[in-house]
Motif scaffolding. Structure first.
Motif, short mmCIF file in Angstrom:
data_model
loop_
_atom_site.label_atom_id
_atom_site.label_comp_id
_atom_site.label_asym_id
_atom_site.label_seq_id
_atom_site.Cartn_x
_atom_site.Cartn_y
_atom_site.Cartn_z
N MET B 134 11.79 3.01 -3.34
CA MET B 134 10.55 3.48 -3.26
C MET B 134 10.34 3.75 -1.86
SD MET B 134 7.63 3.71 -4.41
CE MET B 134 5.74 3.76 -4.03
N MET B 472 1.70 2.57 -12.18
CA MET B 472 2.77 2.93 -11.03
C MET B 472 4.21 2.97 -11.30
SD MET B 472 0.11 2.67 -9.13
CE MET B 472 0.66 3.27 -7.57
N LEU B 473 4.80 4.15 -11.21
CA LEU B 473 6.28 4.24 -11.47
C LEU B 473 7.08 3.86 -9.86
CD1 LEU B 473 5.88 7.23 -13.64
CD2 LEU B 473 5.69 4.81 -14.29
N LEU B 474 8.29 4.34 -10.10
CA LEU B 474 9.06 4.19 -8.88
C LEU B 474 8.57 5.11 -7.77
CD1 LEU B 474 11.54 3.19 -7.30
CD2 LEU B 474 13.00 4.64 -8.76
#
Lengths: 164, 500
Positions: B134, B472-474
């Motif tokens: 991230m 929320m994604l990576l």
């Protein structure tokens, strides 16, 4: 269905969290309202309108310090179970953050200067998609939560290694 | 290729030097008058007069600076090592800022190769690696330059080791040690390859032209044409010289945008090979991407305004390592009709076949009420600004009232467009969410790729038992439209279940 009505065993914060919230709110307001007042007194001739505006600003500020920490304290709750971490908070907007335990990457405990006075800490859990923080936890409770989560992360990592 | 310890190709020193000279040229261009004087001095008085006027010292300083930069770049090249050690890749820099970047090969999400004009001339390739992190999701983690044959072998070794760790040894991606272009073609043999013609690329550039640039260009040209037809060209130049230059710049800007896209997507080709997606495109800078499908976090189907009018769609992948740098794109298709889109998605990413984005449901009607409540603050703000403009700034009444009303109306138009575009589809495999204002975007994501769910309730939405939020994604986020609160919790249960 309101967020409040979801059948989850949330944990409410300790009483001293509310005091900490109030002190934090006062500190924020002091840094905002005091300079405004000083600047207004130096730069402008304070007639009736100016004085009224200044009084209103301070009245709002005091109302904020009294009301907001109370509402935030009443709304703030969290839940950590075998599957997920949930944190609910807010004053006007209520937000609920939900993180599956298996997404956790990192656990961090931190303490600000006001937190230290009240012996409270915050636990920040990091996932690949961002952080979620459980604030206003008693020091011992924060350490206990961090330790339990650390163990869960290790267990998950071990399971992943085995499954490869 | 076994374990190795090597340096980048030495041409990287000159590549950095070239960038330094570009800066010098830009500075010198700013001092064009002084340079012309120096050249004239050299012509009339020779070297001696140049020394007397101090011009030679300037040249000597630039030369010395070049040598210093060259020396620094030389040391940087000499003291930087790339080490491939079993399943670890280490990039060690022993320069002033010492660093050791250790990457587990299994965490590498993309191994891309590209070459600019300089690298084509020198015969090198740049290998760009990205990891599933991230913190570095929006930048390339490792960028190294090798001689062509070595770069190909290095990439092949990395991909083989990645595949071996993933457990799909039987499918070695792109196994032949050849030039990436041939390698790309070799990998494509027997596969269904989607190749774009120059017409497709031009149409894609047109369909995806930014709205702002289009409005400015059309408005500028239209306005100028109207004035010229009514009052003549001479009068236009005399009265609006500044405006003429501005219009010229706008038109050049819009055309540049078109040409840039055409160059970026030139010869756009895509195919699926086993567990990897292969994309190649570019005219000046040839880019070749290998995207492991399991590293794709979401699929984005985009419809910019012009595409919406012509019912065209283009698809991007949300993944770490592709689209990080300026000019890079994460497109896996050009602009397509609905039928072509379905065909290509089925071939390229059949894993997302469950996402029937046509069956998407509109967001809850309560979303309109919440937006109306939210817009109250903008109405109040507009009234206050209008009062300020009338009483303090003393603007004419039409301007003082018109500007805030226009701004308020535009914000409300955005609210309306947002409601129109917002939709959702909750499936067992994942979520499809649509949103946007002028551009409509569909995001498709499986539950196991979702990291955190944020549910938000405004006081108005609380009364209507609806909520919005974000997933929320990576390296991205999907904004949730207004949905029933219990559905949001159902989604959270699916995300938690998706981890099992």
């Amino acid at each position: 269905m309101d967020i409040d009505e979801k059948n989850i065993n949330y944990v409410k914060l300790e009483k001293n969290a509310k005091r900490c919230m109030r002190i934090s709110a006062m500190a924020v307001l002091a840094t905002v309202c005091l300079p405004i007042t000083v600047l207004a007194l130096i730069l402008f001739d304070m007639n009736a309108v100016g004085t009224t505006i200044l009084v209103l600003v301070w009245a709002l500020a005091i109302a904020y310090v009294i009301a907001v920490p109370h509402v935030r304290y009443e709304r703030y709750r969290y839940c950590i179970d075998e599957e997920a971490i949930r944190v609910r908070q807010g004053f006007i907007w209520i937000t609920e953050q939900i993180v599956p335990i298996e997404r956790l990457h990192k656990i961090r405990i931190s303490q600000g200067p006001v937190d230290r006075i009240f012996k409270i800490s915050r636990v920040c859990v990091t996932t690949a998609g961002g952080d979620v923080t459980i604030k206003f936890l008693k020091d011992e409770k924060a350490a206990e939560i961090a330790e339990a989560l650390k163990k869960k992360i290790n267990d998950i990592a071990a399971m992943e290694r085995e499954s490869r | 290729m076994g374990n190795i310890k090597t340096r980048c190709h030495f041409s990287i020193i000159f590549e950095s030097l070239w960038k330094f000279w570009l800066v010098i040229i830009l500075i010198l261009l700013n001092e064009l008058d002084a340079i012309i004087d120096i050249v004239q001095e050299l012509g009339t008085g020779g070297i001696k007069s140049l020394i007397e006027t101090g011009g030679l010292w300037g040249l000597a300083a630039i030369l010395l600076l070049t040598l210093v930069v060259f020396f620094i770049q030389f040391l940087r090249w000499r003291k930087t090592w790339v080490i491939l050690d079993d399943n670890l890749l280490v990039v060690e820099k022993n320069t002033l800022n010492k660093s050791k970047n250790t990457i587990a090969i299994e965490n590498i999400s993309a191994v891309n190769m590209e070459r600019n004009l300089f690298e084509r001339l020198v015969g090198t390739y740049r290998i760009k690696l990205d990891t599933n992190s991230m913190t570095t999701a929006n930048e390339t983690d490792v960028s190294i330059v090798f001689r062509e044959d070595f770069a190909i072998a290095f990439r092949k070794t990395l991909i083989e080791r990645m595949n071996a760790l993933k457990g799909n040894i039987e499918e070695p991606a792109l196994s032949k040690e050849r030039q990436p272009d041939e390698l790309f073609k070799a990998g494509a043999e027997g596969k269904k390859v989607f190749h774009s013609t120059p017409k497709d690329m031009i149409m894609h550039a047109l369909y995806t032209l930014p709205l702002f640039s289009l409005i400015i260009a059309v408005g500028g040209i239209g306005g100028a044409a109207w004035y010229v037809s009514n009052f003549g060209f001479i009068s236009f130049i005399r009265d609006f010289l500044g405006g003429f230059i501005a219009v010229a710049f706008m038109v050049i800007g819009a055309i540049y945008n078109l040409i840039k896209k055409f160059i970026t997507y030139y010869d756009f080709t895509a195919y699926r090979d086993g567990k990897d997606l292969h994309i190649r495109c570019g005219l000046i800078k040839l880019r070749s991407y290998t995207i492991p499908v399991d590293k794709i976090n979401a699929i984005e189907i985009e419809q910019p305004l012009i595409s919406r009018i012509f019912k065209k769609y283009n698809v991007k992948v949300v993944t770490v390592g592709v689209g990080d740098e300026d000019g890079e794109s994460s497109n896996i298709t050009m602009s397509l009709s609905k039928e072509q889109l379905k065909e290509q998605l089925e071939e390229l990413v059949p894993e997302y076949g469950w996402a029937d984005f046509e069956s998407i449901q509109k967001e809850e009607r309560g979303g309109v009420t919440v937006r109306l409540v939210k817009s109250i603050k903008w109405h109040i703000f507009a009234i206050l600004v209008a009062l300020l403009l009338v009483l303090v700034v003393e603007l004419p009444l039409w301007a003082a009232v018109g500007i805030p009303i226009f701004a308020d109306a535009y914000i409300n138009l955005l609210y309306v467009l947002s409601h129109k575009a917002s939709g959702y589809l909750v499936m067992d495999e994942g979520l499809v969410i649509s949103g946007g204002y002028f551009q409509k975007t569909y995001m498709i994501c499986t539950y196991k790729k979702m990291q955190v769910l944020n549910i938000t309730q405004h006081p108005a939405s609380r009364r209507l038992d609806i909520c919005d939020g974000a997933v929320m994604l990576l390296n991205s986020a999907m904004g949730l439209p207004y949905i029933k609160t219990n559905l949001a919790f159902e989604i959270s249960d699916k995300i938690i279940g998706g981890t099992k």
